[in-house]
Design an enzyme around this catalytic site. Structure first.
Site, PDB file in Angstrom:
ATOM      1  N   SER A  54       0.846  -1.186   0.000  1.00  0.00           N
ATOM      2  CA  SER A  54       0.000   0.000   0.000  1.00  0.00           C
ATOM      3  C   SER A  54       0.888   1.244   0.000  1.00  0.00           C
ATOM      4  O   SER A  54       1.675   1.443  -0.917  1.00  0.00           O
ATOM      5  CB  SER A  54      -0.960  -0.039   1.182  1.00  0.00           C
TER       6      SER A  54
ATOM      7  N   HIS B   3      -7.524  -5.209  -1.235  1.00  0.00           N
ATOM      8  CA  HIS B   3      -6.384  -4.522  -0.633  1.00  0.00           C
ATOM      9  C   HIS B   3      -5.965  -5.178   0.683  1.00  0.00           C
ATOM     10  O   HIS B   3      -4.891  -4.885   1.213  1.00  0.00           O
ATOM     11  CB  HIS B   3      -6.752  -3.053  -0.397  1.00  0.00           C
TER      12      HIS B   3
END
Length: 739
Positions: A589, A702
């Site tokens: 991320s 994610h």
């Protein structure tokens, strides 16, 4: 010696073929029964493996009974064959006098909540699919006197977040009306019933800027979570009681909280049709528990988190972040108190406390399916509130005076308090605690004592961890390029020898407003077990160091945070045991962004793995699941400041890359869409004939590293370390060669 056992006591470990056949509570019992004094055991410990994820057990969402005698919690385990997590409700005496025992028999049971008299437990169960079709979650009741659990609700769209009324007669919960699906089902039925086949469209018409959400998919703008109630009793005939909708409208309501007299329900809601045009602004409402008009109690210019009513019902506490003027990249959460009188002004108790209220730490082993639990705990006299905060890479419980905000510590030390619960009078607390060498267990403490001792009442992973040779991290503070002090940790391989030269892996956390710290992370431990020195730090932009430290990267991300990371590498190199020619870097991320940035700015790393990253900030602005319509991350919009976006985008400098780069992507990631991260870097590096590979995980969001499918999480670890083995250890890895 295992520090978790008593002095001079070591644990004999059953063969893993046997352990894996036992239920988690049986493993704990077996380990306790086989405690013997044997120095040979320590020599027989083995390194942690990536596949140990299949053996991990997580305690989650602890809930202490009203009288403080028992603790219900969710136990999460992995079903390796079905490649899924399974959750079951367990119960354990709060004095640790007996081992935990399973209370429910389902495989998807969660959210245990005690009735006020402690004789029943409500929980949420997701039934197993029938004929391949998923069924919605419902609220169940189970008697503590024995017997099978029985369904209490049959809501068409499912029921969640059960909350008992103070008199124990009613349960409030969240659910969604069936209006949108009913209309679609009616259209489909009409098409099927017609003699002429009719087309039922599956086309989406998008009218809102925020139209999808990572992990949640595309947003149904006609579907909203509302508050409902149901009588907390099942008739003698077995007929389910009638559920009642309490709130209505075109906006979502948060989990309800009952007033002490049971007359009202309190909740939060953002009642703006398109909230992304304004800065964050939630409001706190109440509604009669029998139904009626909602009234606004209070609001702040910012977001509101958890809420909690005082014992006398006259005040309400909540956490929230106030929008600064001008707007900031990062707003640190504070603790507020307001009267429950409509229109009350909230008072900030933590203006003098410059750390993260209700903050936590980043790791890959927080419970992956069962939620956490926590919020605020009122003292019985209403004079103080207890809440978790994050300070300098640690998450502990703090007590704040409701009169002047004075703070003192309830727990201290190198730990991560993940979740917690208190008895009805607030005197006894149970906390779920993780450390760098422990995934997490439940501990009991006396809330009325200064610096109370923590008594451990579960040992959910002892049978496994007593067989593992785990290193504890070494904390370090170092000075960065401009004099700012940065905190980090060094994790060395088991049986480390300072006279040798080791390869190093620099780990970069995401967020970027997040923090590494004193919590267990399998990824780091496995890298160390494979012979790597692992460095993980909290560069500027990290949480748990104050408002200014977290916000300083506004309009400069990436930038000086990268310099902090390089200063940390330099600090470790001074110690003499790292081979500077065999260094790798990785992160996910925001850590993926900084990994991409690092390999475009320096050639000092021999390999890199960028995970769930962004390469082009302009593309991210247009495609992420959340909007950036305000000058928080960037000074202006992409078409207004194309140069500014380009200067901070790693793809702008991709021609500088010489470091072999692996890109890891979740194909269902809507937070950092692969097309704006790994796909761009991969295609550009292939054009430039640079060594690169892209590893894609189907159906993963994610959250791949934290709650992805168990096998995908294991394979992810294998690919990360496999890439480093290839370039830092000269290990042949033909799967990464062009074929």
């Amino acid at each position: 010696m295992d520090a978790r056992a008593g002095p001079g006591t070591l644990t004999v470990v059953l063969p893993f073929e046997v352990l894996r056949m036992l239920r988690p509570h049986s493993i704990v019992v077996a380990a306790l029964l086989l405690a013997v004094a044997s120095p040979a055991v320590a020599q027989n410990r083995r390194p942690i493996a990536e596949t140990d994820l299949f053996k991990f057990v997580w305690a989650a969402d602890p809930q202490i009974s009203p009288n403080g005698s028992q603790v219900a919690y969710v136990l999460v385990s992995v079903n390796e064959d079905k490649d899924r997590y399974e959750t079951q409700v367990y119960v354990v005496p709060s004095d640790g006098s007996a081992p935990p025992r399973p209370l429910t028999s389902g495989r998807n049971d969660r959210s245990p909540r005690w009735s006020p008299n402690g004789r029943q437990l409500a929980f949420v169960r997701t039934p197993e699919p029938v004929d391949g079709k998923a069924k919605p979650s419902q609220i169940y009741l189970i008697s503590m006197d024995g017997g099978e659990a029985r369904a209490l609700t049959d809501a068409a769209k499912g029921a969640d977040s059960p909350v008992w009324s103070p008199d124990g007669r009613t349960i409030a919960f969240n659910s969604t009306p069936d209006s949108s699906s009913a209309a679609k089902d009616s259209a489909r039925k009409a098409a099927l019933d017609s003699t002429v086949k009719k087309h039922v469209s599956d086309v989406r018409v998008i009218t809102r800027a925020q139209y999808r959400w990572n992990g949640g998919g595309y947003t149904d703008v006609t579907s909203h979570s509302h508050i409902w109630t149901v009588p907390a009793a099942i008739g003698v005939t077995g007929a389910l009681p009638t559920i009642k909708q309490i709130t209505f409208g075109d906006f979502d309501e948060g989990e309800p909280v009952w007033s002490p007299d049971g007359s009202r329900l309190y909740y939060t809601s953002n009642r703006r049709l398109e909230p992304y045009y304004e800065s964050r602004s939630d409001e706190l409402y109440s509604v009669p528990s029998v139904g009626g008009a909602s009234v606004k109690v209070t609001s702040i210019d910012g977001g509101i988190g958890d809420i909690a009513l005082s014992p006398d019902g006259k005040r309400i506490a909540f956490t929230g972040g106030v929008n600064a003027k001008p707007l900031r990249f990062y707003d640190q959460a504070d603790l507020f108190v307001a009267d429950v009188t409509p229109g009350s002004q909230a008072r900030n108790l933590t203006t003098g406390y410059d750390f993260d209220v209700e903050g936590g730490l980043s790791g890959d082993q927080h419970p992956p399916r069962a939620g956490a639990g926590g919020g605020m705990i009122w003292s019985r006299d209403g004079k103080s509130l207890i809440v978790v905060t994050a300070e300098n890479g640690r998450a502990n419980l703090k007590r704040f005076s409701t009169s002047d905000g004075k703070v003192d510590s309830v727990t201290t030390g190198d730990r991560d308090v993940i979740a917690y619960t208190a008895s009805a009078d607030g005197s006894k607390i149970v906390a779920l605690v993780s450390t760098p060498v422990s995934i997490g267990d439940l501990f009991v403490l006396d809330a009325g004592t200064v610096r109370p001792a923590l008594k451990q009442i579960t040992r959910v992973n002892d049978a496994l961890f007593s067989a593992l040779d785990l290193s504890a991290p070494e904390e370090l503070w170092y000075t960065s390029f401009d004099g700012k002090r940065i905190q980090g940790w060094i994790l060395k391989p088991p049986r480390f020898d300072a006279s040798k030269k080791y390869p190093l892996i620099l780990e970069i956390h995401g967020g970027p407003n997040a923090a590494y710290g004193n919590t267990f992370t399998q990824e780091f431990s496995w890298m160390a077990a494979k012979g790597y020195v692992v460095l993980y730090t909290n560069p500027r932009g990290s949480t748990s160091y104050g408002q200014d430290f977290g916000n300083i990267i506004q309009f400069h991300y990436p930038g000086d945070d990268y310099k902090d990371l390089m200063a940390g590498v330099n600090e470790v190199l001074k110690r003499g045991y790292v081979d500077s020619t065999r260094m790798g870097v990785t992160g996910g991320s925001g850590g993926g962004v900084l990994t991409n940035w690092t390999v475009t700015q320096t050639h000092r790393f021999a390999a890199a793995v960028s995970q769930r990253s962004i390469a082009d900030w302009s593309g991210f602005w247009y495609t992420a699941d959340f909007t950036l319509f305000h000058p928080t991350w960037f000074r202006a919009m992409p078409w207004e400041d194309p140069k500014g976006f380009a200067e901070l985008s790693p793809i702008t400098y991709v021609a500088n890359v010489t470091t072999p780069l692996m890109l890891i992507e979740g194909e269902a990631d809507m937070r950092t869409p692969p097309v704006m991260g790994g796909e761009q870097m991969f295609r550009a590096l292939k054009y430039l004939h640079k060594p690169t590979v892209m590893v894609r995980f189907p159906d993963e969001t994610h959250e791949l590293s934290r709650s992805g499918k168990p096998w995908h999480r294991v394979e992810r670890l294998r690919h990360i370390v496999g890439w480093f083995d290839k370039y830092l250890q000269n290990t042949p890895k033909p799967e990464y060669d062009v074929r």
